[in-house]
Each structure stands twice: as C-alpha cells, then as structure tokens.
Design a protein around this motif. Structure first.
Motif, PDB file in Angstrom:
ATOM      1  N   GLN A  96       1.797  -8.165 -11.282  1.00 42.53           N
ATOM      2  CA  GLN A  96       0.636  -9.032 -11.468  1.00 42.53           C
ATOM      3  C   GLN A  96      -0.232  -9.072 -10.210  1.00 42.53           C
ATOM      4  O   GLN A  96      -1.446  -9.198 -10.290  1.00 42.53           O
ATOM      5  N   LEU A  97       0.392  -8.953  -9.048  1.00 43.99           N
ATOM      6  CA  LEU A  97      -0.330  -9.048  -7.779  1.00 43.99           C
ATOM      7  C   LEU A  97      -1.402  -7.971  -7.673  1.00 43.99           C
ATOM      8  O   LEU A  97      -2.463  -8.189  -7.080  1.00 43.99           O
ATOM      9  N   LYS A  98      -1.134  -6.836  -8.269  1.00 36.46           N
ATOM     10  CA  LYS A  98      -2.078  -5.717  -8.212  1.00 36.46           C
ATOM     11  C   LYS A  98      -3.383  -6.046  -8.939  1.00 36.46           C
ATOM     12  O   LYS A  98      -4.442  -5.509  -8.610  1.00 36.46           O
ATOM     13  N   ARG A  99      -3.294  -6.930  -9.921  1.00 34.45           N
ATOM     14  CA  ARG A  99      -4.485  -7.311 -10.701  1.00 34.45           C
ATOM     15  C   ARG A  99      -4.650  -8.829 -10.714  1.00 34.45           C
ATOM     16  O   ARG A  99      -5.028  -9.409 -11.740  1.00 34.45           O
ATOM     17  N   THR A 100      -4.367  -9.452  -9.575  1.00 30.07           N
ATOM     18  CA  THR A 100      -4.376 -10.904  -9.510  1.00 30.07           C
ATOM     19  C   THR A 100      -5.712 -11.494  -9.950  1.00 30.07           C
ATOM     20  O   THR A 100      -6.777 -10.944  -9.679  1.00 30.07           O
ATOM     21  N   ARG A 101      -5.635 -12.649 -10.625  1.00 31.36           N
ATOM     22  CA  ARG A 101      -6.841 -13.332 -11.096  1.00 31.36           C
ATOM     23  C   ARG A 101      -7.368 -14.325 -10.080  1.00 31.36           C
ATOM     24  O   ARG A 101      -8.446 -14.896 -10.277  1.00 31.36           O
ATOM     25  N   ARG A 120      -7.891  -7.854   0.022  1.00 33.19           N
ATOM     26  CA  ARG A 120      -8.953  -6.924   0.440  1.00 33.19           C
ATOM     27  C   ARG A 120      -8.991  -6.795   1.963  1.00 33.19           C
ATOM     28  O   ARG A 120      -9.232  -5.719   2.503  1.00 33.19           O
ATOM     29  N   LYS A 121      -8.764  -7.908   2.640  1.00 34.34           N
ATOM     30  CA  LYS A 121      -8.802  -7.891   4.101  1.00 34.34           C
ATOM     31  C   LYS A 121      -7.554  -7.233   4.694  1.00 34.34           C
ATOM     32  O   LYS A 121      -7.596  -6.651   5.784  1.00 34.34           O
ATOM     33  N   LEU A 122      -6.452  -7.324   3.999  1.00 40.96           N
ATOM     34  CA  LEU A 122      -5.179  -6.824   4.521  1.00 40.96           C
ATOM     35  C   LEU A 122      -4.945  -5.345   4.229  1.00 40.96           C
ATOM     36  O   LEU A 122      -4.286  -4.650   5.003  1.00 40.96           O
ATOM     37  N   TYR A 123      -5.460  -4.868   3.081  1.00 40.95           N
ATOM     38  CA  TYR A 123      -5.137  -3.508   2.644  1.00 40.95           C
ATOM     39  C   TYR A 123      -6.408  -2.752   2.274  1.00 40.95           C
ATOM     40  O   TYR A 123      -7.181  -3.208   1.422  1.00 40.95           O
ATOM     41  N   GLN A 124      -6.596  -1.594   2.878  1.00 40.87           N
ATOM     42  CA  GLN A 124      -7.761  -0.769   2.531  1.00 40.87           C
ATOM     43  C   GLN A 124      -7.659  -0.266   1.089  1.00 40.87           C
ATOM     44  O   GLN A 124      -8.660  -0.143   0.396  1.00 40.87           O
ATOM     45  N   LYS A 137      -6.790  -1.830  -4.239  1.00 42.01           N
ATOM     46  CA  LYS A 137      -6.945  -1.601  -5.687  1.00 42.01           C
ATOM     47  C   LYS A 137      -5.842  -0.703  -6.226  1.00 42.01           C
ATOM     48  O   LYS A 137      -5.344  -0.915  -7.327  1.00 42.01           O
ATOM     49  N   GLU A 138      -5.460   0.319  -5.456  1.00 43.86           N
ATOM     50  CA  GLU A 138      -4.455   1.281  -5.915  1.00 43.86           C
ATOM     51  C   GLU A 138      -3.045   0.923  -5.470  1.00 43.86           C
ATOM     52  O   GLU A 138      -2.074   1.424  -6.023  1.00 43.86           O
ATOM     53  N   LYS A 139      -2.935   0.056  -4.491  1.00 43.83           N
ATOM     54  CA  LYS A 139      -1.646  -0.201  -3.855  1.00 43.83           C
ATOM     55  C   LYS A 139      -0.623  -0.775  -4.826  1.00 43.83           C
ATOM     56  O   LYS A 139      -0.945  -1.618  -5.657  1.00 43.83           O
ATOM     57  N   THR A 140       0.605  -0.306  -4.694  1.00 51.14           N
ATOM     58  CA  THR A 140       1.731  -0.912  -5.400  1.00 51.14           C
ATOM     59  C   THR A 140       2.447  -1.819  -4.411  1.00 51.14           C
ATOM     60  O   THR A 140       2.968  -1.351  -3.392  1.00 51.14           O
TER      61      THR A 140
END
Length: 859
Positions: free
Chosen positions: A245-250, A259-263, A266-269
């Motif tokens: 769910q975290l990958k598509r969090t609402r 967004r600030k932590l990971y470039q 969107k694709e990250k698992t």
C-alpha cells in the motif's frame, strides 16, 4: 577478531519432503517454528481474510456501540496517543478513520517532558475543551488513577493498548488489550497501532464498509515495524499488505515525505528497512527533540504547502537528532575507552548534557559495539537527578538487575531488554558498584560473546536470482522474523579495503569454488582489516540482498562476522555434503540473463568450458550467471543431468532486455541403436552410469526381455525397484511403444518422466507393470512387483522371483552421518556417480564401507 560465537539454528537437518519449496526454505521456516504444510502455506501466502476477527477482542463490541452512540449524539471524542511512532501512527489512524465516517474528533499527544501515558493535567485540559470521551491508543492500560480521575470530572474513557497488564484494569467504559486473558483473540504480539486498526476494522465492518479500512494499512505498517513487535501472524499480514500500500499511498503528507526521501519513489518497492531505518526515525525525531504532534499533522493534513513544510522540518529534525546522537555516542565511547569501562561486566556512562531523547539509541549502539549491558545516564544538575536508558544483551534481564537495586531509584520501569530510571545524582556511584556486583554473580565470560545466529550454511551457487527470489517469500523481515543469516566456510578473498567517509567499513570480494562474489560489505568492520589481511582463508557469516543497478540484478553479501582459518576443515565431508545438497536441487531453477536482443524463439543452454551460454537457435543471446552456472555444471558432470529452459517473462528496460527463465531437468532419452542389447546398455548408462544392475534387477529384466516371461517380483526395501520401472519405461518409449505403471502408491514425481502412471488398468498398452497391486484378469504382457512383506496368494503357474541378498561383513548400515569419521568411505544414493563407482570398487576389494539404507541397491 570480534568476541562472537556462531550458533546454528535447528542443528538437526530436516528430512521433510516438499516438492514445492527447497530444503533451504523449509529449513529456514522450521527455524522459525513453522513446520506443518498448513503452517508453511499460511505463513508464506497469508492474506487479509486470514486476519483474526476483531470482535474476538474483549470489549470490542461495546466500544463500537459507544463510538456510534457518541457519533449519533454529536458528542466530542478525543484520541489520546503517545510520542513514539506507534503512538503517532495510532493517533493518525483513528483521527482519519473517524473523520471518514463523520466523527469530528480531536487528538492529544503529550510532550516527552510530560512523561509516557495519561496524565491528569491533560485529561483536565481535554475536559475544559469540551471533550466527552477519550480513546487512548498505545497507552492507558496502567493508568488506573488517571482513569479514576477522568470518571470523577465526568469524561468517559475507552482504553486501547497492547502493553503488559501489571495491575487491575482501569475503570473505563471499555478496555481493549490483546493481552487480556479473557480475549478469544489469541495473538498477543500486536502493536498499539495494530490494536487501533482492529478497532477501525470492527467499526467499519459494523457499518458494512470493511473494505475501506484496508487503505490505512500503510500507516499501520509503519507503526508496527517501528514498535519492534514480532512480524508473524496478524502482524505479518498487516505489514506485508501495508508495504504494498505504501507504494500507492493515499495520504498526502506521506506522499510528500516519500518524494523527498526517494528519487525513485514511484517505482520503488518498500521494505521493512525503509520503514525501520529511514521513515520511522523521521517521525520519531519530533517526539525525541520537540513535539510529536508535528508528525501526526503530516499524516493527517491534506494541504500540500503544510505537508511540504512539515516534511522538510521533520527531515531536518532527524538530521539534528543524528548529529546529537553521534556527538553523544562519541562522548560515551571516549569515556569507555579512557576509563576501560568495556572491561567491566556492565558499561555505565554518566555525564551532563546527554540529551534524554537519544540516550536510548546511544545505549543500543554501545551494546552493538561492546556487547555488554549498557546504561547511559543524562545528569541534570539543576534538578539533582540523572535520567537513564538501559539496554541489555541476550540472556540478561535488565529489569531484574534494576529490581536488585530498586532502593536507589526515584522511579524505574521497563522489560528484559530495555529499561529506564531516574536517580539522585549522589547515588550513581552506589548504583555502579552494586550493579557490577550483581553482574559478576549472574554472568560469566561466555555471556559476553555475541551470538551470531545462523540459519544455514549454504553453497556459493545459492547466491543467485533463484535462491534470493525464493527467500524473498519469507519477507517482510523484522523482529520475530529476522533476515536469514547464512554462512560459507573455507572462503578465499581479494581486494580487501576500507570504505566510507570515515573509513569505518570493509569491502572485499569473496571467492568460493572459483566463484567470485564482488563488493561484499562489512559495516563497521574496518577494525578487523589488519587481521583479515594477514589471513588467506576465512569463514563468513552474512545476510543476502538482491539489488538492482542499471536495470540488472546484483546479489549482495552483507557480512555479519568473519572467522579466520588456517586450513580447510572436514574437507571430504564438505565435498560429500555439497553433492548431497546438489542432488536435492528443486526444479525449475529460476534465473535471469540480460541481452540487447528481444528473444522470440525457443531457448537452449550451451555448455562451454566453465561457462553456460543461452542460445536462440544457433545464436548466443546471453550468459547464465556464474553461481547458477557452477550448479548446472556440477549437476551435469556429477549426476549426468541434462537441461531445458523456457521463458517466464521478458522485461524491457532502458539498458537491455531482462529475460527471466526457468531451467528444468531434461528427462528425455534417445537411442539410435537397433539391437535390444545395445539399447539396454545405453539405458543403463543413462540411469546408473557405469554401475551394474543388482542381482534382483538383472533377474527381473532378464525374465521380461530375454525370456519374455511374465513374472512376479517379491522385492525388499531399497533394492532399486524404481530403476527396474524406469528401465522398462525407457525401453518401450525408445522402440516407439507404450508401457503403463499401475499403482495406488504415492510414487516419486520423476517416475512419471519415464513411464505413464495410473491407479487402474487402461487398454492399448504394450506392457504393464503392477506395483503392490494386481488385477484378477491380467493383460498379455506384464510384471507384478510386490513388497515381500505383503501376504499375497499367487497362482502357481506365475513365475515368482524372490529377492535374496546378504549384507557383506565389510558393509555397515548407518543413518547418522555424525557417526562417520572417514567420509571417503561413506555411501549415499545422493552422491556423484564417480564417487559411487570408486566406492563400489573398494567394496569389492573388501574395504570397510559405511552407507545409508540405499546402499542395498548395489549389493
């Protein structure tokens, strides 16, 4: 080297048969207490429908009714949380879930200076602000006096908590706690936010909107991982689904933060490392240094600007926390080294200006480095007290040691692994002396050896896509389901060097059986550089991780510990165990290769020297990775295996095509001979190489083929009935005819690759084999095989061949390999043909041979 002791989990190897999963995976699961097929499937494939019923928690139904009653009457509900991540996420969860169904609630989280849990001033403040009901999350179970006070001033209380119940239950309207003995709900390991989620699930189920509750699982997963509850049972399902769910969090704030932590957000698992070491510390920093409400605001706000500012401030606070923590850690380490505190049984550092919010982390890091129980005391001269955090080692209950000195504290509490206390400054020297005395009574030198708990020793070819993909089924890893630790012994290494900004880490290439694993990292291992550099042989304990770099998988070793060696140990035993392990390989073997050509045709494998290439037609399109190639080469050379492969998936990336393939054992057999004798010779070599059929096998096969006589064979166990069946099946396939095995037994899967199998007679076959059964009316050509123990009446005109053999004096049957001293003289069906042929020759010469029961097949 380090003060460590290696401990192998579940020393007794498993004999569990499971064709679905490898013995390695089964072993790791057994180490975790997951043993039955049902337990294995539930652990690996548990889903939301497997969650326990929230209404099995005592007072859940009552709580739901109270909340809905307050909603209907428009009464004011407040959520009261805690300043750690479990409390922050619990508060955010209930706030969002209540607002979604039209409950206008508020929340309160105390400052760290207010202390943990309910306090009367906060309750009074909530009452003055119009609160009618307080619902606690992650706290309240010990707040008997505070709940009594709330009742006195006319504010209702509902407790939801997961902590231990060490007193009478508070006199609240309802008390939900997974540790209540009167629960039907039988899992006590759930977190505070997990308990709060069960309330949301029950409430939404009552309103017939249960499906909407599951969108909160990413918030629940963050709190669950951060609170270090065991990732098993319901927690495992919650975290597994929450990470997805975290990958598509609402949630807007969470999105902005990621967004600030990971470039590549969107694709990250995401995994539990991301939560435990990157995300959760940011939420935690607010509560440690300032006000945890800032973290709640980020999780509940829908304003982009607010979320942007809050996420920036929280990240900055976490950086400040790291700086403060490192400064305090350095101060503590300097004092330990200068005063030789690491030579004592318990490390106690007491200094001024050691920020109380981070001394617990510092204590943990000191334990990691020195592996001694550790207490860090922040001295506050203006208050005349010291505030402490304690962390312990395995096997030493820190709270019991504090009980031993309870009279010196103004207050204390905690559990076996972690605790805290306040103490008057002038009593600190007394505390040090008495605790050292207590430690000396309770612990010895062996207790200060840090245990490295290893799941399994593995072979180098396991460090490959297929193995790591299978091990990933155990994820999410965390407390109670730790990342497996493996070992490899008698390794060489090259290119060892110190790395990192401060040169505190080690990197090296590890080499085993000619396979080189590059860039293996040992974090904080640089202090061992000189010792390792002088050695030529090492044993390595490590964790494995699969990473992606430039669209290609990399298989990473993260070293946990290294032992130096002077020479290889148990060399012959290791060679044999390697062959046994290879024999037990589960197919298909999954792997991946990379190519710039999009493949379309059927693929094949081409062996060349020590490499294996993938061909499309006659064109080489890729190469099998070094570790998998090592395995396939050995299976081919030692056991005469052939292989086929197919494409499972093709993934187009910016750099290349990633081709995922499955490699299967190829059971096909071809002979271009015309004479029966020559065909038999090739079949024998295909099945048993240069070994001979035993006397019973020869008599049966002679009756069937040379003499053309139907017969009954009365076999003994472990005498190679399978080889007889395979021989007949292959012969009829080769000459273009059909044979059928009729049996109700559960036979090994590979038999079906040689002969068709059925439980009942079927027409239009050229030859029939009955195994432990027979029909009243028999076909024209047949062989009947019965275990000699069966009491069967046969017709007198059917030829009966009885198996008779004696175990020679120089053969000894053993089933425990630990009893074997010379492994060059040990027989098992799982060893290579070359080794079998050599042992067979020594056996004929009268040499003493030990073997498992299956040695009877060659007698």
């Amino acid at each position: 080297m380090r003060n460590t002791k290696w401990m192998y989990k579940g020393e007794v190897s498993t004999e569990k048969n499971n064709s679905k999963y490898s013995k390695d995976l089964i072993k790791i699961l057994e180490n975790r207490g997951i043993k039955t097929d049902e337990e294995i499937e539930k652990f690996l494939n548990g889903d939301l429908e497997d969650l326990r019923d929230p209404y099995d928690l005592k007072d859940m139904e009552k709580t739901v009714e109270i909340i809905l009653d307050f909603k209907e009457k428009n009464k004011k509900i407040w959520v009261y949380g805690d300043y750690d991540v479990d409390g922050i996420t619990s508060t955010s969860l209930l706030y969002r879930a209540f607002h979604e169904i039209g409950i206008e609630c508020e929340y309160y989280i105390p400052l760290r200076d207010e202390g943990y849990g309910l306090n009367k001033d906060a309750i009074k403040k909530i009452k003055e602000m119009g609160g009618d009901l307080i619902i606690t999350v992650d706290c309240g179970i010990s707040s008997v006096e505070e709940v009594r006070y709330a009742n006195e001033i006319g504010i209702d209380m509902i407790i939801t908590d997961h902590h231990e119940i060490n007193n009478e239950l508070p006199e609240a309207k309802a008390v939900i706690n997974v540790k209540r003995k009167d629960n039907v709900y039988d899992f006590t390991g759930i977190s505070g936010v997990g308990t709060a989620f069960m309330l949301v699930l029950a409430l939404y189920r009552k309103l017939d909107i249960e499906i909407k509750a599951y969108k909160y699982l990413d918030i629940v997963a963050i709190g669950t991982v951060a609170d270090l509850v065991p990732l098993i049972e319901d927690n495992r399902i919650i975290v597994k689904k929450g990470l997805e769910q975290l990958k598509r969090t609402r949630w807007n704030g969470l999105n902005v933060l990621l967004r600030k932590l990971y470039q590549d957000f969107k694709e990250k698992t995401y995994d539990t490392y991301d939560i435990g070491f990157i995300i959760a510390p940011i939420f935690n920093a607010a509560g440690r240094l300032e006000d945890a409400k800032k973290s709640v605001e980020l999780l509940i706000s829908e304003d982009n600007k607010v979320c942007d500012v809050l996420s920036y401030e929280l990240i900055k606070q976490n950086e400040d926390r790291k700086d403060i923590q490192n400064e305090i850690l350095n101060l503590a380490t300097e004092e330990i080294e200068e005063k030789g505190l690491d030579k004592k049984g318990i490390i106690i550092v007491a200094k001024e200006k050691l920020h109380s919010g981070v001394i617990g982390i510092v204590a943990s890091k000191i334990v990691d480095k020195y592996y001694k129980p550790t207490i860090i005391i922040d001295i506050k001269p203006e208050e005349g007290i010291g505030v402490a955090s304690c962390r312990s080692i395995e096997g030493f209950n820190i709270i019991e040691s504090l009980n031993y000195t309870r009279d010196v504290f103004t207050k204390y509490g905690g559990h076996s692994g972690a605790a805290g206390f306040s103490i008057e400054i002038d009593r600190i020297p007394e505390l040090k002396e008495r605790l050292e005395e207590y430690i000396n009574l309770k612990l010895n030198e062996d207790n200060f050896l840090k245990p490295i708990k290893i799941d399994k020793e593995i072979r180098v070819e396991k460090i490959s896509y297929g193995f790591l993909e299978e091990i990933s089924k155990i994820e999410p890893f965390g407390f109670g389901n730790s990342t497996p630790i493996f070992s490899m012994k008698d390794c060489k290494f090259s290119n060892i060097r110190k790395i990192g900004k401060d040169q505190t880490h080690l990197m090296m290439n590890i080499i085993k059986n000619g396979v080189e694993i590059k860039n293996c990292v040992w974090f904080s291992g640089a202090d061992t550089f000189e010792e390792i550099s002088k050695s030529s042989l090492i044993d390595v304990a490590f964790k494995l991780k699969m990473e992606v770099f430039r669209d290609k998988y990399q298989y990473k070793i993260f070293v946990e510990d290294i032992k130096l060696k002077t020479e290889e140990e148990d060399k012959e035993k290791r060679k044999l165990l390697e062959e046994i392990d290879m024999y037990d390989t589960i197919f298909p073997i999954k792997t991946i290769f990379y190519t710039r050509k999009k493949v379309k045709e059927k693929l094949s494998l081409a062996f060349y020297e020590n490499k294996i290439y993938v061909r499309e037609g006659k064109t080489v399109v890729g190469e099998i990775d070094e570790a998998t190639a090592y395995l396939l080469m050995n299976l081919k050379n030692k056991f005469n295996y052939k292989f086929i492969c197919d494409v499972e998936n093709i993934e187009e990336t910016d750099e290349n095509f990633n081709i995922y393939i499955n490699i299967y054992r190829d059971f096909s057999f071809e002979s271009y001979k015309l004479k029966e004798g020559e065909i038999f010779k090739e079949i024998k070599e295909y099945l048993i190489d240069r070994l001979d059929y035993n006397g019973f096998q020869k008599r049966i096969l002679a009756s069937v083929f040379r003499n053309k006589i139907n017969c009954i064979g009365l076999y003994k166990e472990n005498r190679g009935v399978g080889t007889i069946i395979k021989t007949i099946g292959l012969f009829y396939k080769t000459i273009g005819k059909k044979s059928l095995l009729i049996t109700e037994k559960n036979i090994k899967n590979d038999i079906e690759n040689y002969i068709e199998v059925s439980k009942n007679y079927k027409e239009n076959y050229d030859f029939y084999i009955y195994l432990d059964k027979m029909d009243k009316i028999l076909p024209e050509k047949y062989l009947i095989l019965f275990n000699e123990k069966e009491k069967i009446d046969f017709e007198k005109n059917i030829k009966i061949i009885e198996d008779s053999f004696e175990i020679p004096d120089n053969i000894e049957i053993v089933n425990d390999m630990d009893l074997i001293k010379d492994f060059t003289m040990f027989w098992t069906k799982k060893m290579s043909f070359e080794r079998k042929i050599k042992l067979k020759s020594l056996m004929k010469e009268g040499m003493k041979i030990f073997g498992t029961e299956d040695i009877k097949e060659i007698l």
